[in-house]
Design a protein around this motif. Structure first.
Motif, short mmCIF file in Angstrom:
data_model
loop_
_atom_site.label_atom_id
_atom_site.label_comp_id
_atom_site.label_asym_id
_atom_site.label_seq_id
_atom_site.Cartn_x
_atom_site.Cartn_y
_atom_site.Cartn_z
N PHE A 42 0.80 -1.30 0.04
CA PHE A 42 -0.09 -0.01 -0.16
C PHE A 42 1.11 1.19 -0.09
O PHE A 42 0.50 2.28 -0.80
CB PHE A 42 -0.95 0.11 1.29
N ALA A 43 2.06 1.25 0.68
CA ALA A 43 2.81 2.37 0.97
C ALA A 43 3.15 3.13 -0.39
O ALA A 43 3.48 4.26 -0.51
CB ALA A 43 3.97 2.04 1.86
N PRO A 44 3.46 2.27 -1.42
CA PRO A 44 4.01 3.19 -2.56
C PRO A 44 2.97 3.82 -3.41
O PRO A 44 3.36 5.17 -4.20
CB PRO A 44 4.34 1.84 -3.52
N LEU A 45 1.65 3.79 -2.68
CA LEU A 45 0.58 4.74 -3.29
C LEU A 45 0.76 5.88 -2.73
O LEU A 45 0.72 7.12 -3.43
CB LEU A 45 -0.79 4.25 -2.79
N PHE A 46 1.45 6.16 -1.62
CA PHE A 46 1.65 7.38 -0.86
C PHE A 46 2.79 7.99 -1.61
O PHE A 46 2.53 9.43 -1.74
CB PHE A 46 2.36 7.22 0.49
N PHE A 47 3.82 7.21 -2.25
CA PHE A 47 4.79 8.12 -3.10
C PHE A 47 4.07 8.55 -4.32
O PHE A 47 4.28 9.62 -4.84
CB PHE A 47 5.63 6.96 -3.56
N SER A 48 3.18 7.74 -5.01
CA SER A 48 2.62 8.22 -6.38
C SER A 48 1.72 9.23 -6.01
O SER A 48 1.72 10.36 -6.94
CB SER A 48 1.64 6.89 -6.77
N MET A 49 0.99 9.30 -4.84
CA MET A 49 0.06 10.71 -4.56
C MET A 49 1.08 11.85 -4.47
O MET A 49 0.45 12.83 -4.72
CB MET A 49 -0.54 10.15 -3.18
N GLY A 50 2.30 11.81 -4.29
CA GLY A 50 3.05 12.95 -4.17
C GLY A 50 3.56 13.44 -5.39
O GLY A 50 3.96 14.68 -5.51
N THR A 51 3.16 12.67 -6.52
CA THR A 51 3.83 13.17 -7.72
C THR A 51 3.00 14.07 -8.38
O THR A 51 3.45 14.61 -9.49
CB THR A 51 3.96 11.75 -8.50
N GLY A 52 1.73 13.96 -7.97
CA GLY A 52 0.58 15.00 -8.89
C GLY A 52 -0.58 15.25 -7.83
O GLY A 52 -0.85 14.05 -7.10
N GLU A 53 -1.31 16.27 -8.29
CA GLU A 53 -2.33 16.54 -7.55
C GLU A 53 -3.91 16.06 -8.02
O GLU A 53 -4.84 16.15 -7.14
CB GLU A 53 -2.39 18.07 -7.16
N ARG A 54 -3.72 15.75 -9.29
CA ARG A 54 -5.08 15.29 -9.93
C ARG A 54 -5.18 13.79 -10.07
O ARG A 54 -4.32 13.29 -10.87
CB ARG A 54 -5.09 16.09 -11.39
N PHE A 55 -6.16 13.20 -9.40
CA PHE A 55 -6.35 11.79 -9.51
C PHE A 55 -7.11 11.64 -10.96
O PHE A 55 -8.11 11.83 -11.03
CB PHE A 55 -6.91 11.31 -8.07
N SER A 56 -6.54 10.16 -11.43
CA SER A 56 -7.81 9.62 -12.32
C SER A 56 -7.59 8.18 -12.45
O SER A 56 -6.29 7.63 -11.83
CB SER A 56 -7.52 10.05 -13.72
N LEU A 57 -8.64 7.41 -12.53
CA LEU A 57 -8.73 5.97 -12.34
C LEU A 57 -8.27 5.32 -13.89
O LEU A 57 -9.22 5.76 -14.83
CB LEU A 57 -9.82 5.42 -11.91
N VAL A 58 -7.45 4.66 -13.85
CA VAL A 58 -6.90 4.19 -15.22
C VAL A 58 -7.51 2.60 -15.34
O VAL A 58 -8.17 2.34 -16.25
CB VAL A 58 -5.29 4.13 -15.51
N HIS A 59 -7.59 1.84 -14.49
CA HIS A 59 -7.99 0.41 -14.35
C HIS A 59 -8.51 -0.07 -12.96
O HIS A 59 -7.78 0.44 -11.96
CB HIS A 59 -6.93 -0.42 -14.94
N SER A 60 -9.57 -0.72 -13.02
CA SER A 60 -9.79 -1.34 -11.89
C SER A 60 -10.25 -2.95 -12.04
O SER A 60 -11.24 -3.15 -12.83
CB SER A 60 -11.00 -0.66 -11.36
N SER A 61 -9.77 -3.67 -11.18
CA SER A 61 -10.41 -5.27 -11.29
C SER A 61 -9.70 -5.99 -9.89
O SER A 61 -8.76 -5.48 -9.32
CB SER A 61 -9.74 -5.87 -12.58
N PHE A 62 -10.32 -6.99 -9.72
CA PHE A 62 -9.85 -7.75 -8.76
C PHE A 62 -9.64 -9.39 -9.45
O PHE A 62 -10.18 -9.75 -10.33
CB PHE A 62 -10.79 -8.02 -7.60
N THR A 63 -8.35 -9.98 -8.94
CA THR A 63 -8.15 -11.32 -9.32
C THR A 63 -8.02 -12.27 -8.04
O THR A 63 -7.88 -11.82 -7.06
CB THR A 63 -6.88 -11.40 -10.25
N MET A 64 -8.48 -13.43 -8.16
CA MET A 64 -8.20 -14.50 -7.17
C MET A 64 -9.13 -13.81 -5.77
O MET A 64 -8.87 -14.12 -4.57
CB MET A 64 -6.74 -14.51 -6.56
#
Length: 258
Positions: free
Chosen positions: A225-247
């Motif tokens: 989960f923690a790499p998301l915090f890094f990604s959040m720091g890279t830009g202020e505008r969020f968009s969802l590119v893909h969503s799915s679940f496996t297993m």
């Protein structure tokens, strides 16, 4: 020089089997690689390089590391021979120093599957330099966010920033027997909460991860989960590119930050 600003990404890299069985997320990664301007370099923070202190790979040609066991032999034959870029690594280290973030060079770290597996789908030619940075286990969510914020200016140099983990990651709860499996409520609730907060730019609610519903069941340990915090720091505008679940409960979301 005409450089195009690239986004920051959070990529759920899932099981190592993603390399052999792309499911839904593999084509999504392929489309992302095709649609983005080609990066001059890529920087990745992976869930699979946990360290005591912040480190940066300075290797010229890191080995492809098959850091997993019990998978088909074909997987262990795969290589991702993209070069490193010591000059960029030195630039990263300088930016960290200027931001009062203590960081160290590491010239021997091999490239773990949190780096090469998603890039195998995005950039299969392996012709773009890749620099990996570590996930410091001693840092808070706000500290990791600051790492992303410190490197965010590199997006303007056509450098792609990626946090690689999984939006949900409880291996004990997975349905490994194949076939379609219903997504449990605790996984969908967690994922939907995170997406809702990011969509409303309530980054503080995500950084306050201990109060996210079902966080301990989705992440018995926090490294995916923690790499998301890094990604959040890279830009202020969020968009969802893909969503799915496996297993069943393994979330495979991809998020973009501009």
């Amino acid at each position: 020089m005409n450089l195009q600003t690239l986004p920051g990404l959070y990529i759920s890299h899932g099981s190592p089997m993603l390399a052999l069985n792309p499911e839904q997320v593999g084509p999504a990664l392929e489309r992302l690689g095709e649609n983005l301007p080609k990066p001059k370099a890529i920087i990745v923070m992976s869930a699979h390089w946990e360290s005591n202190a912040l480190e940066v790979s300075t290797s010229i040609r890191p080995e492809t590391w098959h850091d997993f066991r019990g998978f088909p032999e074909e997987l262990y034959q795969m290589r991702y021979p993209a070069p490193g870029q010591p000059e960029l690594a030195e630039q990263i280290l300088k930016r960290f120093a200027d931001a009062n973030l203590t960081a160290y060079a590491n010239n021997s770290r091999p490239r773990d599957h949190g780096v090469w597996m998603p890039l195998l789908h995005m950039y299969p030619e392996a012709d773009i330099p890749v620099v990996e940075i570590s996930l410091p286990i001693s840092m808070t969510a706000d500290d990791i966010f600051k790492i992303g914020r410190t490197l965010s200016v590199l997006r303007e140099q056509q450098i792609l920033l990626i946090g690689s983990g999984s939006i949900t990651h409880n291996l004990r709860e997975l349905n490994r027997h194949g076939g379609e499996s219903a997504v449990p409520e605790w996984a969908s609730t967690f994922r939907n909460y995170v997406v809702q907060k990011l969509s409303h730019r309530d980054f503080d609610a995500v950084l306050d991860w201990k109060n996210i519903p079902y966080v301990e069941r989705n992440h018995p340990t926090l490294e995916h989960f923690a790499p998301l915090f890094f990604s959040m720091g890279t830009g202020e505008r969020f968009s969802l590119v893909h969503s799915s679940f496996t297993m069943g409960s393994l979330g495979m979301d991809i998020y973009r930050f501009d």
